[in-house]
Design an enzyme around this catalytic site. Structure first.
Site, short mmCIF file in Angstrom:
data_model
loop_
_atom_site.label_atom_id
_atom_site.label_comp_id
_atom_site.label_asym_id
_atom_site.label_seq_id
_atom_site.Cartn_x
_atom_site.Cartn_y
_atom_site.Cartn_z
N GLY A 12 0.77 -1.23 0.00
CA GLY A 12 0.00 0.00 0.00
C GLY A 12 0.81 1.29 0.00
O GLY A 12 0.34 2.30 0.52
N ASN A 14 1.39 3.05 -2.64
CA ASN A 14 0.62 3.96 -3.49
C ASN A 14 -0.58 4.52 -2.73
O ASN A 14 -0.91 5.70 -2.85
CB ASN A 14 0.16 3.25 -4.77
CG ASN A 14 1.26 3.20 -5.82
OD1 ASN A 14 1.59 4.22 -6.43
ND2 ASN A 14 1.86 2.04 -6.01
N LEU A 91 -4.32 -7.04 -7.12
CA LEU A 91 -3.81 -8.13 -7.95
C LEU A 91 -4.87 -9.15 -8.39
O LEU A 91 -4.54 -10.19 -8.93
CB LEU A 91 -2.68 -8.86 -7.20
CG LEU A 91 -1.46 -7.98 -6.87
CD1 LEU A 91 -0.43 -8.75 -6.07
CD2 LEU A 91 -0.84 -7.41 -8.14
N ASN A 108 -6.19 2.65 -12.81
CA ASN A 108 -5.16 1.71 -12.37
C ASN A 108 -3.79 2.35 -12.58
O ASN A 108 -3.61 3.14 -13.51
CB ASN A 108 -5.27 0.43 -13.22
CG ASN A 108 -4.22 -0.61 -12.83
OD1 ASN A 108 -4.05 -0.95 -11.66
ND2 ASN A 108 -3.51 -1.13 -13.82
N HIS A 110 0.05 1.34 -13.52
CA HIS A 110 0.87 0.24 -14.04
C HIS A 110 2.33 0.72 -14.11
O HIS A 110 2.60 1.81 -14.61
CB HIS A 110 0.39 -0.19 -15.43
CG HIS A 110 1.18 -1.34 -15.97
ND1 HIS A 110 0.98 -2.62 -15.53
CD2 HIS A 110 2.19 -1.38 -16.87
CE1 HIS A 110 1.85 -3.42 -16.14
NE2 HIS A 110 2.59 -2.69 -16.96
N ASP A 151 -4.59 -3.69 -19.18
CA ASP A 151 -3.77 -2.48 -19.39
C ASP A 151 -4.06 -1.81 -20.74
O ASP A 151 -3.17 -1.21 -21.35
CB ASP A 151 -2.27 -2.80 -19.28
CG ASP A 151 -1.89 -3.45 -17.96
OD1 ASP A 151 -2.49 -3.07 -16.94
OD2 ASP A 151 -1.00 -4.31 -17.95
N GLU A 181 5.22 6.55 -9.80
CA GLU A 181 3.92 6.07 -9.31
C GLU A 181 3.34 6.92 -8.19
O GLU A 181 2.16 7.29 -8.24
CB GLU A 181 4.05 4.62 -8.81
CG GLU A 181 4.38 3.63 -9.90
CD GLU A 181 4.41 2.20 -9.39
OE1 GLU A 181 3.48 1.80 -8.69
OE2 GLU A 181 5.37 1.49 -9.70
C1 GRF Z 1 3.08 -1.03 -7.68
O1 GRF Z 1 4.30 -1.21 -8.33
C2 GRF Z 1 1.99 -0.96 -8.69
O2 GRF Z 1 2.34 -0.30 -9.85
C3 GRF Z 1 1.80 -2.41 -8.96
O3 GRF Z 1 1.87 -3.02 -7.68
C4 GRF Z 1 2.70 -2.25 -6.85
C5 GRF Z 1 1.92 -1.90 -5.62
O4 GRF Z 1 2.69 -1.46 -4.57
N1 GRF Z 1 0.67 -2.68 -9.76
P1 GRF Z 1 2.01 -0.86 -3.27
O5 GRF Z 1 1.09 -1.93 -2.67
O6 GRF Z 1 1.26 0.38 -3.63
O7 GRF Z 1 3.15 -0.58 -2.32
#
Ligand code: GRF
Length: 207
Positions: A12, A14, A91, A108, A110, A151, A181
């Site tokens: 988490g 992000n 996921l 999303n 990516h 995607d 990100e």
């Molecule tokens: C990130 O690299 C995102 O792009 C990918 O999964 C990762 C998630 O990381 N799809 P987090 O859970 O936000 O730390």
């Protein structure tokens, strides 16, 4: 106020970037109403709790069939009454019914510059392994709307990141997160919250 649910599976970071950006005013007009995880053990759920955001687990493991899981997931999201769903390291495959119902309202992140290193099988470290194996010099991240392909939805924002000599997949993954990100996802939410993104002919227009 844009009502946002964030869907997660793991650490988490992000999600944390989004929480921090709402707190410090980088994202405006936005309320984080819930964090939904498929994984009971996701650290992202702790981040939600610490920020005072409702945390919800809807795990496919708790249901006999995918259909049942999908029904509960869609019902959970409908009840939250959200305007935008953010997939931040989620996921699990999203039910097609959810994509129809929330057309251009699911985004999303990516970790590549789409259309490079994306599609089925390109997730997590695999993306960065493939980039290093090909020897590209520039990688990056993309925020896009989610459609029924993998995607393939309209691209909202992209940011490039340099590959450096000696990078490992882990080092590259970290740089892409830090430089791209964690900035792009909050920026995209802020644009949507302030009505600056529209989709025309499968492409976005940003005002
Ligand atoms: C990130 O690299 C995102 O792009 C990918 O999964 C990762 C998630 O990381 N799809 P987090 O859970 O936000 O730390």
């Amino acid at each position: 106020m844009l009502r946002v649910a964030v869907m997660v599976s793991g650490g988490g970071t992000n999600l944390q970037a989004i929480i921090d950006a709402v707190k410090d005013g980088t994202i405006t007009n936005t309320e984080l109403v819930a964090v939904i995880s498929n994984n009971k053990g996701a650290y992202a759920l702790e981040r939600a709790k610490n920020a005072g955001i409702k945390d919800v687990v809807v795990s496919p493991k708790d249901y006999d069939t995918r259909d049942e899981f999908h029904k509960v997931l869609i019902d959970t999201i409908d009840k939250l009454d959200v305007d935008l769903i953010v997939l931040a390291g989620y996921l699990v495959v999203i039910p097609p019914e959810l994509i129809d119902k929330y057309e251009n309202r699911i985004i999303n992140i990516h970790p590549s510059l789409i259309p490079s290193f994306c599609g089925t099988g390109f997730y997590g470290l695999k993306v960065h392994e493939a980039a290093l194996a090909r020897g590209v010099k520039v990688v990056g991240a993309t925020v896009h709307f989610v459609d029924k392909g993998t995607d393939t939805g309209p691209i909202i924002l992209q940011k490039a990141v340099s590959v450096e000599q000696g990078d490992t997949p882990e080092i590259l993954q970290r740089r892409v997160m830090e430089q791209a990100e964690w900035k792009l996802l909050p920026e995209a939410i802020n644009l949507i919250a302030n009505d600056k993104v529209s989709v025309v002919d499968g492409k976005t227009i940003i005002r």
